[in-house]
Every structure is written in structure tokens, then in C-alpha cells.
Design an enzyme around this catalytic site. Structure first.
Site, short mmCIF file in Angstrom:
data_model
loop_
_atom_site.label_atom_id
_atom_site.label_comp_id
_atom_site.label_asym_id
_atom_site.label_seq_id
_atom_site.Cartn_x
_atom_site.Cartn_y
_atom_site.Cartn_z
N ASP A 1 30.67 41.80 56.21
CA ASP A 1 31.21 42.68 55.29
C ASP A 1 30.40 43.80 54.68
O ASP A 1 29.27 43.82 54.36
CB ASP A 1 31.44 41.70 53.68
CG ASP A 1 32.44 42.52 52.88
OD1 ASP A 1 33.08 43.60 53.25
OD2 ASP A 1 32.50 42.20 51.98
N ASP B 1 39.42 38.68 48.82
CA ASP B 1 39.66 39.82 49.44
C ASP B 1 41.09 39.85 49.75
O ASP B 1 41.54 41.15 49.58
CB ASP B 1 38.73 39.78 50.82
CG ASP B 1 37.16 39.72 50.74
OD1 ASP B 1 36.82 40.13 49.40
OD2 ASP B 1 36.41 39.40 51.53
N THR C 1 35.16 49.59 53.05
CA THR C 1 33.97 50.10 52.64
C THR C 1 33.07 50.53 53.59
O THR C 1 32.37 51.60 53.50
CB THR C 1 33.32 48.88 51.97
OG1 THR C 1 33.33 47.55 52.68
CG2 THR C 1 34.02 48.45 50.50
N THR C 2 33.10 49.68 54.71
CA THR C 2 32.38 50.14 55.92
C THR C 2 32.53 51.47 56.45
O THR C 2 31.93 52.56 56.73
CB THR C 2 32.28 49.12 57.16
OG1 THR C 2 32.15 48.00 56.47
CG2 THR C 2 31.36 49.53 58.09
P1 ADP Z 1 35.86 48.08 56.34
O1 ADP Z 1 34.93 47.76 55.38
O2 ADP Z 1 36.09 49.74 56.49
O3 ADP Z 1 37.25 47.77 56.08
P2 ADP Z 1 36.23 46.28 58.61
O4 ADP Z 1 34.99 46.04 59.34
O5 ADP Z 1 37.09 45.54 57.79
O6 ADP Z 1 35.60 47.54 57.75
O7 ADP Z 1 37.13 46.95 59.72
C1 ADP Z 1 38.16 47.85 59.47
C2 ADP Z 1 38.71 48.38 60.79
O8 ADP Z 1 39.02 47.58 61.78
C3 ADP Z 1 39.98 49.19 60.38
O9 ADP Z 1 39.98 50.53 61.04
C4 ADP Z 1 41.07 48.67 60.97
O10 ADP Z 1 42.20 49.28 61.37
C5 ADP Z 1 40.46 47.83 62.10
N1 ADP Z 1 40.83 46.66 62.83
C6 ADP Z 1 41.03 45.55 62.12
N2 ADP Z 1 41.67 44.59 63.10
C7 ADP Z 1 42.17 45.38 63.94
C8 ADP Z 1 42.68 44.96 65.15
N3 ADP Z 1 42.86 43.97 65.70
N4 ADP Z 1 42.62 45.96 66.49
C9 ADP Z 1 42.12 47.21 66.06
N5 ADP Z 1 41.40 47.40 65.08
C10 ADP Z 1 41.59 46.62 64.08
#
Ligand code: ADP
Ligand code: MG
Length: 558
Positions: free
Chosen positions: A88, A412, A121-122
Site C-alpha cells: 500500500d 479499505d 494514493t500511489t
Molecule cells: P493506488 O494506491 O494508486 O490505488 P494500487 O496499487 O491500488 O495503487 O493500483 C491501482 C491501479 O491498479 C489502478 O490504476 C487500477 O486500475 C489498476 N488495477 C487494479 N486491478 C487491475 C487489473 N486486474 N488489471 C489492470 N489494472 C488493474
């Protein structure tokens, strides 16, 4: 317009106080000026911007590899050697000991994104760093930061509009998909899908009668049950507490009733003075006990006079009080923790009282049912308030660590679900939204006259860092995927993104990779604000701290 600040370089935890701002510099004497500058290291103009961009990039690099479902984990080790494994972004950033003021601004932005949207957040940090990098490239070729700022703001506003135009109203299953996408990379698949369903159920239930306001997830009570698989975690409408009535003879109220909440207990009063007295006659003892019993009964009578059927007390109820409550027909529970009392108050509309003799009918709350059931060898009461049912999540797991992980994951999930109650529109994930925005901004930017056009182009390019990082983290070629995705979107529409499960391009609605529009919107606007605030700094003065002087911390002089 541009800001400047003075920062102690040697301080560890808290950034040094703002000593003087440039605004007040005009009021300083020449001597003060010299003293100030002899105490500081200073970087101005392009050097200041370059240093700040380096700091932002360093921070982004710390979390880049965690983005997306294929993102890797980070092990965080604190001063005492205790470790946490997480992917996270905001947890990594908030735990890291970061001194650089620019990096701290970015961390604050990421935390704000977490508070406001519960996710993204990332992405916010990566986008801010990329916006800054591209701004620096423009500044190096002579574009003034004020022009870049203006172009970035225009692009952000246009991006927010375009987001709405590609968004879709989410069905219930799409809401669950959005929550599931937000849990990418956390826990395991079975738990993620179970929790997404429960989070949407809780958020929808809590929002009933909430006038469209975002429900408060803290009203969901959690109970741990060791020894069963986490996929079997469940949500119960109503508050469940591991408590049983103080006397088995007291009745339950499956058809509802009135409840009184006592922030205290009822027991024989102890003498205030540390006095001792000798009892010579047994009748004296009897009289004393009668007096005590009468005192306890008077307090129970005051409670009974309110018309309550159930009493929850934070402290103890002694045997005299229990007997009096029983004969008054009141069902009582003791040693109920304060947070639980607060939850009962919230769901029944009762107000907590401190002194039984002052209880009145106005303090009572209403409930629809009070029942008890026994599981995992423990008696549990189940209360459904009339104002709101409230919810209890029964978190199951085969170990304490597992239960805690599932609970964090649920928090979350339910945060995202609660935010979607106010706005249930979704946009595609998997980088599709950012590619669509970037395509749109490039075309729209070309119609904007003036140098701002370059900043809009830079903004569009910065957005592409999200699909590129997602691809890199999944072991795919970032550039090839971006080029191919842009071309496919041109043919097949804005919802084509990278499905990182099949590692192919797909319609994000079909594979269920969707995000709340609020998360995407906040990430873009928040990253723009953070980038612009850093861009406006054209003077950084680092106060070097005299090691012989004690650090007195925090005062702001002027
Ligand atoms: P953040 O802290 O920005 O939410 P995450 O590590 O949760 O970062 O990643 C979020 C990103 O991952 C988003 O851009 C989301 O669309 C993408 N994402 C999540 N699941 C999938 C998936 N199955 N295929 C493609 N992208 C995905
Ligand atoms: Mg996320």
C-alpha cells in the site's frame, strides 16, 4: 507569487519552523539579511526546482513498484526492528522517515487522497512526480513556471470534464467490481471477492435514510472469530456484542423496546472518607445493609421510571443492583465498552447518562429487536436499532495475523464503497482512463493558443505514467503497451485498458476492472495541486542548525 521557505537541514522528525518568509524580508534590516543568509544554504530558481523534482522522483521511485495488482510488496522495518509487509503506497510513505520538505508535501497529498477517496494514493504520488519532471523539462527550455501552472490547471479542469463523459453509472455488480479493483494486490482472491460483496452490502445498508450523505464506516462493529477460513467472514445487520444478560431470568426483546445507556455502573456506594467504625450490634449491620439496598433501589427506580426495557452499563452492576433491575423487569448488560455504548447510541438514538438518578425518558433510545445467540462457545447479543440497524462484521481467520489482515482489507473496501454512495459513477481501470484522458488532452490542447499548449501536452504525457508503470510492474513492455493501447482505444473506444490478470488488452467493463470516478478525479486534481505548489517555489533556504544550540522546535518568528 512564488513562495520560499527556510528549512533546518539537521532536524530529524519535524521540519524546522518557518523562520522568515520572503514577504517579510523587505521589513528586515540589512544586518538581519546578512545573518539570515549566513545561517542558511540557499537554492534559487532552476536549481531549487531541479532539487525539488529530484526529491519528488525519489519518493515516487520508492512506491513505483507497488502499483497495480502485480505490484510487489515492501518490507517496512521500524526503529525497534518490528516489520510490516505491505504494498500500500500510502502506508510505505507514511511510515518512511522522510526529511525533504518537498517529499513531505507529496506524502501529505497522498494521505489527503487516502482520506478523501480511500484509494489512488500511489497513483497520486506517481502523477505528481511526473507532472513535476515534465514541468522541469519545460522550464529548462525557457517556459515560465506561471505559464506551466496555468496550462496544468487548464488541463486538469478539462481532464475532470472528460472523466465524467467517459464514466458510467455503476450497477450493483459494477460497484462490487470497483471495490474489488481497489483491493488489487491485497490479501488473496477469495477474501477480496467476499469482502467486496460485504463492503457494498454494508455501505448500501448504512446509507439507507442517510439523505445521500456518505455513510460512516466507523459505525460497523467488528468481531473476531478464530479458527474458521477468512472467506467465511460475514456481515450481520445489527450490532453484535460478545455479552450476555447479567441474569439468565431477564427477558429478551425480539419485538423491540426502549434502551438506556449508563456511562457508569450501579453498586453500593463506598464511603468517601477513609473512616472505620465498629459494629457492636447486629441490628446496626442490618440497618446499614438496608440503607445501602434502599440507595441502590432508588437509583434503579429512577431508571425504571424512564420506561426503559433494557439497560447497558459501562461499569459493574452489583448483586443488589441486579436483583433490583430484575424485579423492575429491566434486562441489563454490564461492562459494555465505551465504543460499543457509542455505537448503540448511534443506532438507537439514545443519549449516554452518567447518573442514574438523573435519567429521563428523553435519554432513551429505541430498538427493533434484542436477541441472543451462541456461537464459537460464546454468548452474543444482537441488537437492531430503530434509527439505524448498524452492522457487524464477523471477521474469521485461522490466525490472529490473518484476522487483522482481513479486517484492514475490509476497512479499505468499505471506505471505497461508502464513498461510492454519494457518487456511483465508475471509469475504467487498467490505465484505460489515463490513456483516454491523454488522447483527449492532446487533441484539445492543440486548439489552445499560447504557450500553455506545451504545458497541456506535458500534462497529457504525465498521465501516461500510470499505464506504463502498470505494464512494467506486470513484466510487460511499457512503451509497446502504451502505443498499442492508444491505437486500440482509437478504434474500440475509451474503455479498452490493460487487464493484468490475462495480460491482454480488454474492455475494462467486461473484465470488471473499474474505479470510482471520485478516486480518479481526486488523484488528478490532487496531483495537479501538489505539483503546482512545488512549481511555485523558487527559493529554498536551508537553515543550518548550530549543533551547540538546543533544538527548541516549532516557534514561528516574524
Ligand atoms: P493506488 O494506491 O494508486 O490505488 P494500487 O496499487 O491500488 O495503487 O493500483 C491501482 C491501479 O491498479 C489502478 O490504476 C487500477 O486500475 C489498476 N488495477 C487494479 N486491478 C487491475 C487489473 N486486474 N488489471 C489492470 N489494472 C488493474
Ligand atoms: Mg489502490
Amino acid at each position: 507569487m512564488n513562495a520560499c521557505y527556510v528549512q533546518a537541514r539537521t532536524r530529524e522528525k519535524n521540519p524546522a519552523p518557518l523562520r522568515r518568509t520572503c514577504g517579510s524580508a523587505e521589513r528586515m534590516t540589512r544586518q538581519e539579511h546578512e545573518t539570515l543568509l549566513s545561517d542558511t544554504e540557499r537554492s534559487q530558481g532552476m536549481t531549487a526546482l531541479r532539487n525539488n523534482v529530484v526529491a519528488a522522483q525519489a519518493l515516487a521511485d520508492a512506491v513505483r513498484s507497488t502499483l497495480g495488482p502485480s505490484g510487489l510488496d515492501k518490507m517496512l522495518v521500524d526503529g525497534e526492528g518490528a516489520s510490516t509487509v505491505t504494498n500500500d503506497g500510502v502506508t510505505v510513505l507514511e511510515t518512511a522517515k522522510v526529511e525533504h520538505p518537498t517529499a513531505r508535501m507529496l506524502i501529505a497529498q497522498s494521505s489527503a487522497q487516502d482520506d478523501r477517496a480511500g484509494d489512488g494514493t500511489t497513483s497520486t504520488v506517481l502523477l505528481t512526480a511526473e507532472l513535476l519532471q515534465n514541468a522541469l523539462d519545460l522550464a529548462e527550455i525557457g517556459i515560465h513556471p506561471a505559464i506551466i501552472e496555468s496550462g496544468y490547471r487548464m488541463a486538469a479542469a478539462e481532464a475532470a470534464n472528460h472523466l465524467l463523459s467517459i464514466s458510467r453509472d455503476a450497477s450493483k455488480s459494477m460497484l462490487e467490481d470497483a471495490v474489488l479493483t481497489s483491493l488489487a494486490g491485497k490479501s488473496d482472491e477469495g477474501v477480496r471477492s467476499r469482502l467486496s460483496v460485504l463492503a457494498v452490502e454494508a455501505a448500501t445498508g448504512l446509507s439507507d435514510g442517510n439523505d445521500g450523505r456518505s455513510p460512516d464506516e466507523s459505525t460497523i462493529k467488528r468481531i473476531h472469530e478464530l479458527g474458521r477460513p477468512s472467506e467465511a467472514s460475514k456481515l450481520v445487520a445489527g450490532l453484535v456484542l460478545a455479552k450476555q444478560k447479567v441474569s439468565p431470568d431477564m427477558p429478551l426483546h425480539p419485538d423491540g423496546g426502549k434502551v438506556l445507556l449508563l456511562d457508569g455502573g450501579i453498586s453500593r456506594r463506598k464511603p468517601n472518607l477513609d473512616a472505620s467504625f465498629t459494629i457492636r450490634d447486629p441490628s446496626m449491620l442490618e440497618a446499614l445493609q438496608q440503607q445501602e439496598a434502599a440507595d441502590v433501589k432508588a437509583r434503579v427506580d429512577a431508571i425504571a421510571a424512564t420506561g426503559c426495557s433494557v439497560l447497558f452499563a459501562r461499569d459493574g452492576l452489583d448483586d443488589m443492583a441486579i436483583a433490583a433491575l430484575d424485579s423492575a423487569g429491566i434486562t441489563a448488560y454490564r461492562r459494555v465498552e465505551k465504543p460499543d455504548l457509542d455505537l448503540i447510541a448511534m443506532t438507537t438514538g439514545a443519549t449516554l447518562i452518567h447518573e442514574p438518578s438523573l435519567a429521563s425518558a428523553e435519554d432513551l433510545g429505541l430498538f427493533e429487536s434484542l436477541t441472543e445467540s451462541k456461537w464459537a462457545e460464546v454468548n452474543h447479543l444482537m441488537l437492531k436499532g430503530s434509527k439505524a440497524h448498524g452492522y457487524t462484521l464477523i471477521v474469521r481467520g485461522t490466525s490472529k495475523v490473518r484476522i487483522e489482515e482481513v479486517e484492514r482489507c475490509f476497512t479499505d473496501a468499505v471506505n471505497v464503497a461508502c464513498n461510492m454512495v454519494t457518487d456511483s459513477r465508475v471509469v475504467p481501470g487498467g490505465g484505460a482512463t489515463q490513456v483516454s484522458l491523454s488522447r483527449h488532452l492532446r487533441a484539445w490542447g492543440a486548439t489552445v493558443a499560447g504557450r500553455e499548449q506545451l504545458a497541456i501536452e506535458a500534462f497529457a504525457a504525465a498521465l501516461e505514467t500510470i499505464p506504463m508503470t502498470l505494464a512494467t510492474n506486470a513484466g510487460m513492455s511499457a512503451l509497446d503497451e502504451l502505443i498499442s493501447l492508444t491505437a486500440t482505444q482509437h478504434e474500440q473506444g475509451d474503455w479498452i485498458g490493460l487487464d493484468l490478470v490475462s495480460k491482454r488488452q480488454a474492455d475494462m467493463a467486461e473484465v470488471g476492472v473499474v474505479e470510482p470516478v471520485g478516486v480518479a478525479r481526486n488523484a488528478i486534481l490532487g496531483a495537479t495541486e501538489a505539483a503546482v505548489s512545488v512549481l511555485r517555489i523558487d527559493d529554498v533556504l536551508w537553515a543550518s542548525q548550530d549543533p551547540s544550540q538546543p533544538d527548541l522546535g516549532g516557534e514561528v518568528e516574524d
